[in-house]
Every structure is written in structure tokens, then in C-alpha cells.
Design an enzyme around this catalytic site. Structure first.
Site, mmCIF file in Angstrom:
data_model
loop_
_atom_site.group_PDB
_atom_site.id
_atom_site.type_symbol
_atom_site.label_atom_id
_atom_site.label_comp_id
_atom_site.label_asym_id
_atom_site.label_seq_id
_atom_site.Cartn_x
_atom_site.Cartn_y
_atom_site.Cartn_z
ATOM 1 N N LYS A 17 -10.476 -5.725 -5.094
ATOM 2 C CA LYS A 17 -10.291 -5.502 -6.542
ATOM 3 C C LYS A 17 -8.977 -4.764 -6.742
ATOM 4 O O LYS A 17 -8.749 -3.700 -6.163
ATOM 5 C CB LYS A 17 -11.460 -4.684 -7.096
ATOM 6 C CG LYS A 17 -11.541 -4.700 -8.603
ATOM 7 C CD LYS A 17 -11.970 -6.057 -9.152
ATOM 8 C CE LYS A 17 -13.464 -6.131 -9.356
ATOM 9 N NZ LYS A 17 -13.914 -7.514 -9.647
ATOM 10 N N THR A 62 -15.675 -8.118 -4.490
ATOM 11 C CA THR A 62 -14.630 -7.263 -5.075
ATOM 12 C C THR A 62 -15.279 -6.311 -6.079
ATOM 13 O O THR A 62 -14.820 -5.183 -6.265
ATOM 14 C CB THR A 62 -13.502 -8.083 -5.744
ATOM 15 O OG1 THR A 62 -14.003 -8.732 -6.902
ATOM 16 C CG2 THR A 62 -12.899 -9.092 -4.782
ATOM 17 N N HIS A 252 23.678 2.017 -15.774
ATOM 18 C CA HIS A 252 25.080 2.130 -16.161
ATOM 19 C C HIS A 252 25.258 2.813 -17.528
ATOM 20 O O HIS A 252 24.550 2.500 -18.481
ATOM 21 C CB HIS A 252 25.716 0.740 -16.252
ATOM 22 C CG HIS A 252 25.628 -0.040 -14.974
ATOM 23 N ND1 HIS A 252 26.258 0.346 -13.825
ATOM 24 C CD2 HIS A 252 24.983 -1.192 -14.678
ATOM 25 C CE1 HIS A 252 26.021 -0.527 -12.861
ATOM 26 N NE2 HIS A 252 25.242 -1.483 -13.356
HETATM 27 O O1 LIG Z 1 27.866 3.175 -7.216
HETATM 28 C C1 LIG Z 1 28.149 1.988 -7.410
HETATM 29 N N1 LIG Z 1 28.025 1.071 -6.386
HETATM 30 C C2 LIG Z 1 28.323 -0.248 -6.547
HETATM 31 O O2 LIG Z 1 28.205 -1.069 -5.594
HETATM 32 C C3 LIG Z 1 28.800 -0.661 -7.816
HETATM 33 N N2 LIG Z 1 29.170 -1.855 -8.323
HETATM 34 C C4 LIG Z 1 29.501 -1.655 -9.633
HETATM 35 O O3 LIG Z 1 29.867 -2.555 -10.419
HETATM 36 N N3 LIG Z 1 29.353 -0.335 -9.961
HETATM 37 C C5 LIG Z 1 28.915 0.299 -8.847
HETATM 38 N N4 LIG Z 1 28.598 1.606 -8.624
#
Ligand SMILES: O=c1[nH]c(=O)c2[nH]c(=O)[nH]c2[nH]1
Length: 300
Positions: A17, A62, A252
Site C-alpha cells: 500500500k 495491501t 534562477h
Molecule cells: O551554478 C551554476 N552551474 C551551472 O552549470 C550553470 N549553468 C547555468 O546556466 N547557470 C549555472 N549555474
């Protein structure tokens, strides 16, 4: 080859489960404690017949595995996700002859006590602690134990001490080099213990602290370098840990171009992109340890 000549055979199989949600409240007088788990049971063994002949004689349902999770929570309590997983795995393997191995996966959701206006803590009121989950995975085959603990969804951010430059420039490279950027990630980590004689809660808390301290304390030239520093710190500071695997999405933060508005943007205003994201993954091992953590863990 004709269809008749191509014979199928049964390969690896497991059942159980998945995702039994169990909440255990323990009451000591007016002070209450809460454990909130999502438990997945996965059993393997002499299960050819159920797949091939229609005989269910070896099948512990289960449904029964789910009931066992609830009954054990009542009877034994939940000291830690690891201890609970060990108890369940041992039970399934030792109580049913056809079951040769058990894998128990646990996700734990943390609750914190709500504070009171006078600076104290409410005895029975809780607030869910962020998005972070603690994980534990126990594997038992009747002889050997493997315990892997971890965490998911621990989001961290450094506002400086991160550079990224010196990378390959091919015809599709547009990323500007930077000597000062925001570095943010969601830490997803799993670490494997050498044995089972472990203070599970203490080791988990120390591993989490080391991950955070390494993230905060590393002057970074890439997320890869930060990842290695985080993993190495756990392996070097926790003697009971053999290896750790980290999966770090690069969350990012792009500088917004404010020039159209006549404004300078000296590392002050960012656009937090949610996708796509760079995904940086690696295992860090104690020197001499065997890599056993799967690169692509199955879910749940
Ligand atoms: O720390 C990073 N590693 C990467 O491999 C990478 N590639 C990227 O576009 N920015 C980053 N930043």
C-alpha cells in the site's frame, strides 16, 4: 519471430500500500505531541503464482499492510520515521514466509507549536512547518538493513558570495558572466547510514544543520561546487553516514532590465524564474564507501 515463439517471463516485482497517511497524537497531560507521516509499504518475495497462476495464497493484502501501519502507530507509537520503518519492515519479513524483503518509505511533515502572546507555547495547537519534508527509507531482506534518511523541499538563498563565469561559450551561449549573483536552491538530499545503531532524530538534525551551514558558508563559483561542499560536510562530520546524494534545482534569479525606465539595477531587483531550472545532482561518498544510493529513486 512469431508471437508464439516470443515468451514473456516475470521480472522484478513488488507490491504494497502506497501513501498511507497516519497521524499519531500522544498526550502527556494537557501537552500533546503530533507525528504526521505518509508511509509506503513495498513487499517482494515468492510472488510468481499471484502473477502467473491466479493463486493469491502468498499474498498478504495491501489492505492488511495499511492496517498494520495504523495498528503499529497505536501500539508502539512513532519514535522516529526510521524506527517506525524498521519495525514495519521487520514485521512483514519475519511474520510471512513468502515475503523475503520489505521496503518502507516514509515522508514526515513537521508541525511546530503555535506561540502564545506571552512568549510561551500552546500545548495543543500546531502550525505546519513550511514545505520541507523529512524522508526515511528502510530496506530489510531478512539479513541486511539499509536505512536512508533525507529531506525534500528545503529552500535556501544566498544574496551574495556567488559568482559564475569561465564556462564554455558555444554559438548558443548567451548567459552573461557574473561576479555577484543570487544563489538559491531547494535542497533534496538522501543519505545512507552504515548501520542501524543510530540516534535517528539527532543524526537527521545534524545532517540538516551541516547542509545549511555549508550552503551559507561556501563562497561559490557554481552550484556544483556548493553541492559538493554540502555533501562533503555531512560525510565528514557524521561518521555514521556512508554517502549522500543531493539533487539541487538552481532557482534562477535574473536581474530585471530597468534601463527602459531610466533606472539602474545594481543587483537589487530580480525576476525569480520557476522554470526551466538547472538541475545539479551528485553523490558524495566517504572515501572507500560503495555507492548504493540509486541515481533515480523510485517514487513513492
Ligand atoms: O551554478 C551554476 N552551474 C551551472 O552549470 C550553470 N549553468 C547555468 O546556466 N547557470 C549555472 N549555474
Amino acid at each position: 519471430m512469431t508471437a508464439e515463439a516470443r515468451r514473456a517471463v516475470l521480472g522484478q516485482n513488488q507490491y504494497g500500500k502506497a501513501e498511507t497517511r497516519v497521524v499519531r497524537i500522544t498526550r502527556s497531560g494537557t501537552t500533546h505531541h503530533i507525528k504526521d507521516l505518509n508511509v509506503s509499504v513495498s513487499l517482494s518475495g515468492a510472488m510468481d503464482d499471484v502473477h502467473l497462476t491466479g493463486s493469491n495464497a502468498h499474498v498478504l493484502t495491501t489492505d492488511a499492510t495499511k492496517n498494520t501501519v495504523y495498528a503499529f502507530a497505536r501500539e508502539h507509537g512513532i519514535a522516529s520515521a526510521e524506527e517506525f520503518g524498521i519495525r514495519l519492515a521487520r514485521h512483514f519479513v519475519t511474520s510471512q514466509e513468502p515475503i523475503h524483503s520489505a521496503r518502507i518509505r516514509v515522508e514526515e511533515y513537521a508541525w511546530e507549536r503555535i506561540g502564545t502572546p506571552d512568549g510561551g507555547e500552546a500545548p495543543h495547537s500546531f502550525v505546519r512547518a513550511g514545505r520541507e519534508t523529512r524522508t526515511a527509507e528502510v530496506l530489510y531482506d531478512g539479513e541486511e538493513w539499509e536505512v536512508v534518511s533525507g529531506l525534500e523541499g528545503l529552500v535556501v538563498l544566498n544574496t551574495t558570495d556567488s559568482e559564475f563565469h569561465g564556462y564554455v561559450k558555444d554559438r548558443y551561449t548567451t548567459l552573461p558572466e557574473t561576479r555577484d549573483r543570487v544563489l538559491a536552491t531547494e535542497v533534496n538530499a538522501r543519505w545512507r547510514y552504515a548501520g542501524t545503531d543510530v540516534d535517528w532524530d539527532g543524526a537527521w538534525a545534524r545532517a540538516r544543520d551541516h547542509l545549511l551551514h555549508a550552503f551559507a558558508g561556501t563562497y561559490s563559483y557554481s552550484l556544483q561546487q556548493t553541492l559538493y561542499a554540502m555533501g562533503a560536510r555531512v560525510v565528514e562530520r557524521l561518521p555514521e553516514v556512508e554517502e549522500i546524494r543531493l539533487s539541487l534545482p538552481n532557482k534562477h534569479h535574473f536581474l530585471v532590465d530597468l534601463e527602459p525606465f531610466g533606472l539602474k539595477n545594481d543587483n537589487e531587483v530580480y525576476y525569480a524564474a520557476d522554470r526551466p531550472y538547472g538541475l545539479i545532482e551528485a553523490t558524495v561518498l566517504r572515501d572507500g564507501a560503495q555507492p548504493r544510493l540509486p541515481v533515480h529513486p523510485a517514487r513513492p
